[in-house]
Design a protein around this motif. Structure first.
Motif, PDB file in Angstrom:
ATOM      1  N   SER A 424       0.888  -1.159   0.000  1.00 20.23           N
ATOM      2  CA  SER A 424       0.000   0.000   0.000  1.00 20.23           C
ATOM      3  C   SER A 424       0.926   1.209   0.000  1.00 20.23           C
ATOM      4  N   GLU A 425       0.859   2.015  -1.063  1.00 19.64           N
ATOM      5  CA  GLU A 425       1.862   3.051  -1.258  1.00 19.64           C
ATOM      6  C   GLU A 425       1.625   4.267  -0.361  1.00 19.64           C
ATOM      7  N   LEU A 426       2.717   4.847   0.113  1.00 16.53           N
ATOM      8  CA  LEU A 426       2.669   6.101   0.868  1.00 16.53           C
ATOM      9  C   LEU A 426       2.362   7.242  -0.102  1.00 16.53           C
ATOM     10  N   ILE A 427       1.340   8.049   0.219  1.00 20.14           N
ATOM     11  CA  ILE A 427       0.957   9.138  -0.687  1.00 20.14           C
ATOM     12  C   ILE A 427       1.018  10.509  -0.006  1.00 20.14           C
ATOM     13  N   ASP A 428       1.354  10.562   1.274  1.00 17.34           N
ATOM     14  CA  ASP A 428       1.462  11.831   2.002  1.00 17.34           C
ATOM     15  C   ASP A 428       2.836  12.439   1.727  1.00 17.34           C
ATOM     16  N   PRO A 429       2.913  13.573   1.020  1.00 16.11           N
ATOM     17  CA  PRO A 429       4.219  14.128   0.662  1.00 16.11           C
ATOM     18  C   PRO A 429       5.035  14.605   1.851  1.00 16.11           C
ATOM     19  N   VAL A 430       4.363  15.009   2.921  1.00 15.56           N
ATOM     20  CA  VAL A 430       5.090  15.488   4.103  1.00 15.56           C
ATOM     21  C   VAL A 430       5.814  14.316   4.779  1.00 15.56           C
ATOM     22  N   ILE A 431       5.076  13.215   4.986  1.00 13.18           N
ATOM     23  CA  ILE A 431       5.703  12.036   5.588  1.00 13.18           C
ATOM     24  C   ILE A 431       6.767  11.462   4.651  1.00 13.18           C
ATOM     25  N   GLN A 432       6.477  11.493   3.331  1.00  9.82           N
ATOM     26  CA  GLN A 432       7.458  10.961   2.379  1.00  9.82           C
ATOM     27  C   GLN A 432       8.758  11.747   2.432  1.00  9.82           C
ATOM     28  N   ARG A 433       8.675  13.071   2.570  1.00 11.29           N
ATOM     29  CA  ARG A 433       9.892  13.875   2.694  1.00 11.29           C
ATOM     30  C   ARG A 433      10.673  13.479   3.942  1.00 11.29           C
ATOM     31  N   GLU A 434       9.959  13.294   5.045  1.00 11.89           N
ATOM     32  CA  GLU A 434      10.641  12.892   6.284  1.00 11.89           C
ATOM     33  C   GLU A 434      11.358  11.561   6.094  1.00 11.89           C
ATOM     34  N   ARG A 435      10.707  10.630   5.404  1.00 14.67           N
ATOM     35  CA  ARG A 435      11.303   9.304   5.183  1.00 14.67           C
ATOM     36  C   ARG A 435      12.566   9.414   4.321  1.00 14.67           C
ATOM     37  N   LEU A 436      12.491  10.212   3.238  1.00 14.57           N
ATOM     38  CA  LEU A 436      13.632  10.332   2.337  1.00 14.57           C
ATOM     39  C   LEU A 436      14.783  11.098   2.989  1.00 14.57           C
ATOM     40  N   VAL A 437      14.455  12.077   3.808  1.00 11.20           N
ATOM     41  CA  VAL A 437      15.517  12.778   4.552  1.00 11.20           C
ATOM     42  C   VAL A 437      16.223  11.801   5.487  1.00 11.20           C
ATOM     43  N   GLU A 438      15.448  10.935   6.127  1.00  7.12           N
ATOM     44  CA  GLU A 438      16.038   9.911   6.996  1.00  7.12           C
ATOM     45  C   GLU A 438      16.926   8.967   6.180  1.00  7.12           C
ATOM     46  N   GLN A 439      16.453   8.585   4.981  1.00  5.17           N
ATOM     47  CA  GLN A 439      17.274   7.750   4.103  1.00  5.17           C
ATOM     48  C   GLN A 439      18.572   8.461   3.735  1.00  5.17           C
ATOM     49  N   SER A 440      18.470   9.729   3.426  1.00  5.55           N
ATOM     50  CA  SER A 440      19.642  10.501   3.044  1.00  5.55           C
ATOM     51  C   SER A 440      20.667  10.549   4.164  1.00  5.55           C
ATOM     52  N   ASP A 454      14.586  13.056  -3.546  1.00  2.91           N
ATOM     53  CA  ASP A 454      14.236  13.411  -4.923  1.00  2.91           C
ATOM     54  C   ASP A 454      13.196  14.537  -4.862  1.00  2.91           C
ATOM     55  N   GLU A 455      13.659  15.765  -5.035  1.00  3.88           N
ATOM     56  CA  GLU A 455      12.783  16.914  -4.875  1.00  3.88           C
ATOM     57  C   GLU A 455      11.685  16.961  -5.934  1.00  3.88           C
ATOM     58  N   ASP A 456      12.000  16.526  -7.148  1.00  6.41           N
ATOM     59  CA  ASP A 456      10.968  16.547  -8.193  1.00  6.41           C
ATOM     60  C   ASP A 456       9.879  15.530  -7.900  1.00  6.41           C
ATOM     61  N   PHE A 457      10.271  14.369  -7.384  1.00  9.63           N
ATOM     62  CA  PHE A 457       9.261  13.372  -7.019  1.00  9.63           C
ATOM     63  C   PHE A 457       8.368  13.900  -5.903  1.00  9.63           C
ATOM     64  N   LEU A 458       8.961  14.547  -4.921  1.00  8.06           N
ATOM     65  CA  LEU A 458       8.161  15.116  -3.835  1.00  8.06           C
ATOM     66  C   LEU A 458       7.231  16.208  -4.350  1.00  8.06           C
ATOM     67  N   ARG A 459       7.724  17.005  -5.297  1.00 10.95           N
ATOM     68  CA  ARG A 459       6.873  18.039  -5.889  1.00 10.95           C
ATOM     69  C   ARG A 459       5.685  17.409  -6.600  1.00 10.95           C
ATOM     70  N   ALA A 460       5.938  16.294  -7.310  1.00 18.19           N
ATOM     71  CA  ALA A 460       4.834  15.594  -7.970  1.00 18.19           C
ATOM     72  C   ALA A 460       3.805  15.118  -6.955  1.00 18.19           C
ATOM     73  N   MET A 461       4.270  14.564  -5.836  1.00 24.79           N
ATOM     74  CA  MET A 461       3.343  14.115  -4.790  1.00 24.79           C
ATOM     75  C   MET A 461       2.512  15.260  -4.253  1.00 24.79           C
ATOM     76  N   GLU A 462       3.102  16.436  -4.190  1.00 30.87           N
ATOM     77  CA  GLU A 462       2.401  17.588  -3.622  1.00 30.87           C
ATOM     78  C   GLU A 462       1.249  18.068  -4.504  1.00 30.87           C
ATOM     79  N   TYR A 463       1.199  17.602  -5.752  1.00 28.50           N
ATOM     80  CA  TYR A 463       0.060  17.904  -6.608  1.00 28.50           C
ATOM     81  C   TYR A 463      -1.114  16.968  -6.333  1.00 28.50           C
ATOM     82  N   GLY A 464      -0.894  15.967  -5.495  1.00 28.68           N
ATOM     83  CA  GLY A 464      -1.963  15.046  -5.117  1.00 28.68           C
ATOM     84  C   GLY A 464      -1.811  13.695  -5.768  1.00 28.68           C
ATOM     85  N   MET A 465      -1.435  12.702  -4.961  1.00 23.22           N
ATOM     86  CA  MET A 465      -1.281  11.329  -5.446  1.00 23.22           C
ATOM     87  C   MET A 465      -2.411  10.488  -4.874  1.00 23.22           C
ATOM     88  N   PRO A 466      -3.188   9.811  -5.721  1.00 24.75           N
ATOM     89  CA  PRO A 466      -4.310   9.031  -5.190  1.00 24.75           C
ATOM     90  C   PRO A 466      -3.828   7.813  -4.413  1.00 24.75           C
TER      91      PRO A 466
END
Length: 501
Positions: A424-440, A454-466
């Motif tokens: 079940s994919e994560l679609i919340d861009p705020v939580i996703q940023r936190e996860r990727l920062v932790e990965q970094s 990946d800032e462009d991927f996060l930007r895409a999520m911020e447009y709304g991912m179902p």
């Protein structure tokens, strides 16, 4: 300089030298050992199908020009026999008689033609006195002179040689030819299943400015045109999710991935993979899709959900597949209760008792997964969904709706290896940023497999991912599940080290 790659003809092994002398003699005699074309009216398969069931000792009156590689040859005084084989393994007998082809032609056949040569034979289609479908030659022509002898049954090729010289493997071994034809049949089935479920196939970049979509060590390259580092794709996930954001709600890709990691019976640095994403789905719906893909592939190549492996063992891929909890499997395997909240210190104690070598950089979830691999994987022979993986090793996955520290992720195991994984994919861009920062931050500490932000991927999520479910499955591993072979036998040309003298 190796004996097979000498600097002069004098250094060649005898069989190679003799064949080169025959080539030279043909050229000196005005013959062409490598002509631009030869007569061919039908394939051997077409001839066999057209004349199936022909009675013994029958002359059809039909003249054909047939081509094939000589894999058997027997010369007598006035009559010569050969077995011709074409690429799919179909064979037919060629017969050359003195009264049909003449003295010069039959002498040339005897002296210049060897096993492995490719020839064109023109003549009447007949059956021999033993009932063998044959072409009775009126003429013949060399299509390609083989300068190397084929392996014989008394000294079969080793697995390493088969992998390195797959072109010879395909000539001499029916199993190799069958395996090569299995993959396109599986690919066709996969695409048909996706099409029936209204998925759209896309292509995403192999060269990427940053690696992501999986935790794996990438291959690094450099672009002279852009003057920047690039990475070979380890997974297409982040681009496929961009597609879902853009409205391609059911999307898949069959792609080549590259991971700079170790090799074994189920791992290759370059491999084929399916990834798919389904808007408004979750790990359950994507699990159903995965089972359908596997079962339809089995039906396409075996005509049944029960497949027969190369060693004769059968595997039933039909029906519903059982589910087990990852942490319950660990608990059962180690004899004590283990959950996603079990401290890493306790996991290290368990690992030490089991004799598992640990890496100080491993996080809690990684250690739990290693323990699972050690105690449970070998028992997962029938198709089994292992449910509920650690959240800290699943940075792109939604947290479990009920279990703390667990992600809604499953791995599908067959024959003791991981075939596919779903989420079940994560679609919340705020939580996703936190996860990727932790990965970094893990990457900064030396974890070569950690993802980047990946800032462009996060930007895409911020447009709304179902909401969506996602899945990745190794194509090579699917072939392993269908055949029981190791990964190097399911890949036509796997990566091997260069030969040394």
């Amino acid at each position: 300089m190796s004996k097979d790659n000498p600097s002069t003809d004098e250094e060649l092994p005898e069989q190679l030298r003799i064949r080169r002398e025959k080539r030279a003699a043909l050229i000196a005699d005005g013959s062409e050992p490598y002509p631009v074309s030869v007569p061919r009216t039908k394939s051997l398969r077409e001839v066999r199908e057209q004349h199936a069931g022909l009675a013994i000792d029958v002359a059809t009156g039909i003249i054909e020009s047939l081509t094939g590689r000589i894999i058997f040859k027997r010369d007598t005084g006035k009559l010569c026999f050969a077995t011709l084989r074409e690429g799919d393994g179909t064979e037919i007998q060629a017969m050359l008689s003195l009264d049909k082809v003449g003295q010069n032609s039959i002498d040339s056949w005897k002296s210049n033609i060897d096993l492995g040569d490719i020839v064109s034979v023109t003549g009447e289609i007949i059956t021999s006195k033993r009932g063998e479908l044959s072409v009775l030659a009126a003429s013949w022509k060399l299509a390609s002179k083989s300068l190397r002898p084929l392996p014989n049954d008394h000294k079969p090729m080793s697995e390493e040689t088969r992998v390195r010289m797959r072109y010879v493997d395909l000539i001499v071994r029916p199993e190799a030819r069958a395996n090569a034809r299995l993959r396109p049949a599986v690919m066709k089935s996969l695409r048909n299943t996706f099409a029936q479920a209204d998925f759209i196939e896309v292509e995403t970049p192999m060269l990427q400015v940053m690696h992501g979509g999986a935790t794996a060590r990438p291959f690094k390259s450099f672009s002279n045109a852009y003057d920047m580092d690039l990475y070979l794709r380890i997974a297409p996930e982040l681009f496929l999710k961009r597609c879902v954001v853009g409205g391609i709600e059911r999307v898949f890709e069959i792609n080549r991935n590259f991971r700079n990691e170790g090799t074994d019976s189920s791992h290759s640095p370059e491999f084929a993979m399916i990834e798919s994403y389904q808007a408004y789905g979750d790990w359950r719906s994507i699990g159903h899709l995965t089972r359908t893909l596997v079962q339809e592939a089995a039906m396409a190549v075996a005509g049944s959900y029960v497949v027969t492996h190369h060693d004769g063992r059968q595997m039933n891929l039909g029906g519903d597949w059982p589910e087990i909890s990852l942490y319950e499997a660990i608990s059962k395997g180690v004899g004590q209760s283990v959950s996603a909240l079990t401290p890493i210190a306790e996991l290290k104690t368990i690992a030490k008792k089991l004799g598992i070598k640990t890496d100080p950089q491993w996080i809690t979830g990684k250690l739990a997964e290693e323990i699972f691999e050690h105690v449970a994987v070998d028992q997962l022979i029938a198709p089994t969904f292992v449910m509920g993986f650690p959240l800290d090793t699943s940075p792109l996955v939604r947290a479990h709706r009920e279990l703390p520290g667990v992600a809604e992720k499953w791995d599908l195991y067959v024959n003791g290896f991981e075939l596919a994984t779903g989420y079940s994919e994560l679609i919340d861009p705020v939580i996703q940023r936190e996860r990727l920062v932790e990965q970094s931050s893990l990457g900064a500490k030396g974890d070569m497999e950690a993802m980047q932000v990946d800032e462009d991927f996060l930007r895409a999520m911020e447009y709304g991912m179902p909401p969506m479910g996602g899945m990745g499955m190794g194509v090579d591993r699917l072939l392993m599940a269908l055949t029981g072979l190791g990964i190097r036998e399911t890949i036509l040309f796997p990566l091997v080290k260069p030969e040394t003298d």
